[in-house]
Design an enzyme around this catalytic site. Structure first.
Site, PDB file in Angstrom:
ATOM      1  N   GLU A 162      -7.669   3.140   2.899  1.00  0.00           N
ATOM      2  CA  GLU A 162      -6.435   2.939   2.120  1.00  0.00           C
ATOM      3  C   GLU A 162      -5.504   1.894   2.730  1.00  0.00           C
ATOM      4  O   GLU A 162      -4.908   1.092   2.016  1.00  0.00           O
ATOM      5  CB  GLU A 162      -5.681   4.271   1.948  1.00  0.00           C
ATOM      6  CG  GLU A 162      -6.333   5.252   0.973  1.00  0.00           C
ATOM      7  CD  GLU A 162      -7.456   6.068   1.596  1.00  0.00           C
ATOM      8  OE1 GLU A 162      -7.700   5.911   2.823  1.00  0.00           O
ATOM      9  OE2 GLU A 162      -8.096   6.862   0.879  1.00  0.00           O
ATOM     10  N   HIS A 209      -3.555  16.996  -2.665  1.00  0.00           N
ATOM     11  CA  HIS A 209      -4.026  16.273  -3.855  1.00  0.00           C
ATOM     12  C   HIS A 209      -3.098  16.499  -5.046  1.00  0.00           C
ATOM     13  O   HIS A 209      -3.530  16.382  -6.191  1.00  0.00           O
ATOM     14  CB  HIS A 209      -5.441  16.714  -4.245  1.00  0.00           C
ATOM     15  CG  HIS A 209      -6.517  16.273  -3.305  1.00  0.00           C
ATOM     16  ND1 HIS A 209      -6.693  16.837  -2.064  1.00  0.00           N
ATOM     17  CD2 HIS A 209      -7.477  15.319  -3.412  1.00  0.00           C
ATOM     18  CE1 HIS A 209      -7.720  16.266  -1.458  1.00  0.00           C
ATOM     19  NE2 HIS A 209      -8.211  15.334  -2.254  1.00  0.00           N
TER      20      HIS A 209
END
Lengths: 324, 339
Positions: free
Chosen positions: A60, A129
């Site tokens: 990321e 999440h």
């Protein structure tokens, strides 16, 4: 008019932007061959080729950092971070690099890039999440933050984000991807920074954005049955946010509730409440009330997550309280 | 010395190597190094006198790397630099006046006084910025190389980083991604043995060359204080990259003469480390070679005079330049409407 899903609207916006401008490229984890974990980028690889539509490794920090360098060198990258929670790993590239480049280099150039961040709970995805972290980005000078709730805005804000010369954080609520709406065939771009009145009313204003719009509209329906007509404002953009539209509504209704799925403490609602308590003080006939998630991580079990997510009952109660 | 070093600059004999450079080419490299050296010496003085605000990090002793790389890069090539990036900026073609005015916090600086020493950038020169965050330039250079590849510019992205950045996660991600996508990017490690206030030997266990090897990226470790070696090697690697060969790693062994920042008393450092400095300093070494190649002392003295005049002029211009206005700075946060 045609029926369109939110996820398809995003996909169409990406495709139209790529067709119009060869400098638009898309990369992220599993977004090319697999079409993205939520299908937002499906078909782009086939249409625009592997040079412009790229699967990345699970990296990321470098995905977003590379977007910064690409944007400084003539491309308009749109990158996806699979879940908004994962952006914590990429914060340097967003906060210290993308957001500051224009300013700290004396306005020499802009960094035209979009970081797509799916947020939101409701699917038992658990603490890592499900988070709504948009306030982090709205706090950083140099970034713009948008969060479309409607299908038309999903298209329009994606187009505006890609066209924008500055870095834009595109927040997409996962619960909205499957949403269907009838929309015109030729959808326009939506100006960043402009709210819309999702439901007009005279007795109180609820300011909201993203999936919480539908919670607010449900609360407005309930309250209509009690003779209370609530105006619901969909912010659409969080940075910059449409202060004038909120103040205008408040000047008619004199009551204000701010509702969002994100944690209430130190959130977007806190900023809106504080600004209206300042510039809208003379208009207020009741306390400004915030409705957001409690100060705890997003829990996993269904019963726990149900308790966590702000629902229409809590929003309606907040309106009743400010009217009392 | 850095544990990963295969080369010991302190054992190199000045002027002993037969370089491939003409006297003119070596003189140009020497001039670039001298400009960086005298510029940083001036900044050191201005900092001590309170004329340069904030922090500055000097690259004195490391000039051969900036000059060598600068000599083989084209305008369209892009570089991402570090907090110790004055030399990189000047060698990539950032204007000396705009540079001084930036570091001295003037409106007419290359970044209008918004960034200062740690954020000197000039997009028109392909200088994507010094950087206050260790390692942050790596993915930026990788992304810039991606743009060169997609836009078929023929350009190369270069990232300078110190050995202190070896332990940053983005190095590994950036090596992997650039190898995976065969990006036109050169990773230049300026290995001076120090990670800020700590010896890198106590911070990182893997030699960079072996790391690069693990990713299938050709890597070379060279004496980074010999400007001819740097220029020759960088020229070869950049040429390979430009031909589509994918990423390369160049580790330049060098020496940080000053502290981490100006004002650093360096109590953590053994002064003996610098006792043979003249033998390894890239400037006297290049001067000796120039002498061997028949360039007279008079030529070098004239060069010194010329550079000092440029620096004096840049210093005076910066002193006379206007200070930035707060309101105008606020307008640079976002692109103005209609642009």
């Amino acid at each position: 008019m045609a029926e369109l899903r939110y996820v398809r609207a995003l996909n169409q916006a990406l495709s139209d932007a790529m067709a119009e401008d060869p400098s638009v490229i898309v990369f992220g984890e599993d977004i090319a061959a697999a079409g993205g974990p939520f299908g937002v980028t499906r078909g782009l690889l086939e249409a625009y080729g592997e040079d412009r539509v790229r699967d990345t490794p699970i990296s990321e920090a470098t995905i977003v950092g590379a977007a910064v360098g690409a944007a400084m060198t003539g491309l308009k990258p749109v990158v996806e971070i699979m879940f908004m929670d994962f952006v914590a790993i990429a914060m340097d590239a967003i906060v210290n690099q993308a957001a500051k480049a224009r300013f700290m280099f004396g306005g020499q150039g802009s960094v035209p890039m979009v970081v797509r961040l799916p947020h939101g709970g409701g699917v038992s995805a658990g603490p890592q999440h499900s988070q709504c972290l948009e306030a982090w980005f709205a706090h950083i000078p140099g970034l713009k933050v948008v969060c479309p709730a409607s299908v038309a805005d999903a298209y329009g804000l994606m187009r505006a984000a890609i066209d924008d010369p500055d870095p834009v954080i595109m927040v997409e609520n996962k619960a909205l991807y499957a949403r269907k709406e009838d929309v015109p065939d030729d959808l326009p771009a939506v100006e960043i920074g402009k709210a819309r009145i999702a439901r007009p009313g005279r007795d109180a204003t609820i300011v909201t954005y993203g999936a919480a719009l539908y919670t607010a509209l449900e609360a407005a329906d309930t309250l209509a049955g009690e003779g209370v007509e609530v105006e619901v404002i969909d912010l659409r953009s969080l940075q910059p946010w449409d202060e004038a539209a909120v103040l205008e509504s408040l000047s008619r209704t004199h009551r204000l509730v701010v509702a969002h799925e994100a944690v209430e403490a130190f959130g977007i609602g806190a900023e809106i409440a504080a600004r209206m308590a300042d510039i809208g003080f003379d208009e207020l006939d009741g306390p400004i009330i915030r409705v957001g998630a409690p100060f705890m991580p997003v829990p996993f079990a269904k019963t726990l997550e149900q308790g966590y997510l702000p629902d229409a009952g809590r929003v309606a109660d907040a309106v009743r309280k400010t009217l009392a | 010395m850095p544990s990963s070093s295969a080369i010991s600059p302190s054992k190199a004999r000045p002027g002993a190597r037969k370089g491939s450079n003409t006297p003119e080419a070596l003189l140009a490299l020497y001039r670039q190094m001298l400009l960086i050296r005298r510029t940083e010496e001036r900044l050191s003085q201005l900092f001590a006198d309170g004329e340069v605000p904030g922090f500055i990090h000097l690259s004195i002793g490391q000039e051969a790397i900036a000059a060598g790389l600068g000599s083989v890069l084209e305008r369209k090539d892009t570089i991402a630099s570090t907090h110790r990036g004055h030399g990189h900026a000047l060698a990539k073609g950032v204007d000396l006046n705009g540079f001084f005015q930036e570091v001295m916090g003037r409106e007419t600086g290359v970044c209008k006084g918004r960034g200062g020493s740690m954020h000197v950038a000039d997009m028109s020169a392909g200088m994507l910025g010094a950087n206050g965050i260790v390692g942050a330039g790596m993915p930026i250079a990788v992304g810039s190389a991606l743009a060169h590849q997609v836009r078929k510019t023929g350009g190369v992205g270069v990232v300078f980083f110190g050995d202190g950045a070896l332990a940053e996660g983005v190095l590994h991600e950036s090596l992997n991604l650039s190898a995976l996508w065969k990006l036109p990017v050169l990773f230049v490690c300026e290995n001076n043995g120090w990670s800020e206030f700590s010896p890198t030997s106590k911070q990182f266990v893997a030699p960079l060359g072996k790391l690069a090897d693990a990713f299938g990226i050709p890597a070379e470790t060279i004496d980074g204080n010999d400007v001819e070696i740097v220029a020759d090697t960088a020229g070869r690697l950049v040429s390979e990259i430009r031909k589509g060969g994918g990423p390369r790693v160049l580790e330049c062994i060098t020496q940080r003469v000053r502290g981490h920042y100006e004002g650093d008393a360096q109590k953590y450092r053994d002064p003996a480390e610098l006792k043979d400095r003249d033998k390894i300093d890239p400037l006297p070494r290049a001067a000796s070679r120039l002498s061997v190649l028949g360039v007279s002392d008079a030529v070098l003295a004239a060069l010194e005079t010329e550079i000092m005049a440029e620096i004096d002029a840049a210093t005076e211009a910066a002193r006379a330049a206007p200070l930035p206005e707060f309101v105008a700075a606020q307008a640079d946060v976002y692109t103005p409407a209609g642009v």
